[in-house]
Design a protein around this motif. Sequence first.
Motif, PDB file in Angstrom:
ATOM      1  N   GLY A 151       0.799  -1.224   0.000  1.00 26.11           N
ATOM      2  CA  GLY A 151       0.000   0.000   0.000  1.00 26.11           C
ATOM      3  C   GLY A 151       0.824   1.263   0.000  1.00 26.11           C
ATOM      4  O   GLY A 151       0.419   2.278   0.595  1.00 26.11           O
ATOM      5  N   VAL A 152       1.978   1.235  -0.647  1.00 23.14           N
ATOM      6  CA  VAL A 152       2.844   2.415  -0.716  1.00 23.14           C
ATOM      7  C   VAL A 152       2.085   3.583  -1.336  1.00 23.14           C
ATOM      8  O   VAL A 152       1.373   3.428  -2.331  1.00 23.14           O
ATOM      9  N   LYS A 153       2.245   4.768  -0.742  1.00 20.80           N
ATOM     10  CA  LYS A 153       1.521   5.967  -1.185  1.00 20.80           C
ATOM     11  C   LYS A 153       2.415   6.969  -1.909  1.00 20.80           C
ATOM     12  O   LYS A 153       1.913   7.923  -2.483  1.00 20.80           O
ATOM     13  N   MET A 154       3.735   6.766  -1.857  1.00 23.35           N
ATOM     14  CA  MET A 154       4.649   7.675  -2.535  1.00 23.35           C
ATOM     15  C   MET A 154       5.947   6.959  -2.863  1.00 23.35           C
ATOM     16  O   MET A 154       6.429   6.134  -2.075  1.00 23.35           O
ATOM     17  N   ALA A 155       6.500   7.275  -4.040  1.00 19.11           N
ATOM     18  CA  ALA A 155       7.770   6.681  -4.459  1.00 19.11           C
ATOM     19  C   ALA A 155       8.847   7.760  -4.514  1.00 19.11           C
ATOM     20  O   ALA A 155       8.584   8.902  -4.879  1.00 19.11           O
ATOM     21  N   ILE A 156      10.061   7.375  -4.133  1.00 18.81           N
ATOM     22  CA  ILE A 156      11.224   8.254  -4.236  1.00 18.81           C
ATOM     23  C   ILE A 156      12.317   7.494  -4.991  1.00 18.81           C
ATOM     24  O   ILE A 156      12.632   6.350  -4.642  1.00 18.81           O
TER      25      ILE A 156
END
Length: 297
Positions: A151-156
Amino acid sequence: GDVIDVEWERLEQLRAEGFTGYTSCIPMLNQFFTYKPTELIVGHAKAKVGKSFFVLNECKHLAIDQGIPVAVLDSELSDLTFITRMIARLSGFTIKMIENGTYLEQSDGEQRVERAKNVLRDAPIHHCFMPDSWTDTAVCTKIKQLVLQFGVKMAIIDYIKSPSVGVNEKESDILGNFTQKVKDTIGVLNIPCLAFVQSSPYPTESGMLRIADSRKVERYASTIFYLDKKTSELRGQEFNEQGGNTKLVVTHNRNGAQAPEDDPTCGINIDVNWKIAKMEQARWQCDVVKKLLEDNE
């Protein structure tokens, strides 16, 4: 016409919930942009200026302080290096003290480090060191996997670079295609992404830094900013550490204010503590930046 009512209702719901994008650890930066779903934010800097420290501090702000699941796709820092720096950031001990164990000589050293380890252990940070498989396909596949599984909400992404350049290939095309694939992937997944690239060694005539090797990256980014170390002369003029030792300049921005093309000093003052991997907004800010933001309200 077919979707306006549905999308407007979604906007009103987000507004009611108070969600206008995930914020940055640099408060003034939120007046330029926030991390909104499908938006690609591109940062760049020369080597050893603070790209990885910026990533680390955004992870602390988003995942540890707010509980937002964040994926870090890393071609630079191993898991051990990332963890060591994060423990230093959380405990307040220097990176060197964490590495050589001298923090144990402090009366509360073991307790502070154990607390930091427990905080990091429970944080929704998914750090993936991928030095042997750094391609656009591998990175985007890993992002999809982490979104579906955790459920990752942001990628870097640290950072977009070409693994190799063939005889008939141009590095600018590889970097442009990499960026386009990332943009398409986060669009499908409906998440924001912060991606770093390298700065060119050749600045503009006014002294602003620009992205190295590919202008195509600019085509797909919603916002572009760069980090740069301040000269000792400039720091002296700005009351030394009160004005920070680094500046962050937003040069391209579809969602708000951006610095004038002829004014490289129009940036946010950042104070970087290299010993403990801490990055924060400086106490003193240039009046021209405040005026820029006021004019864009």
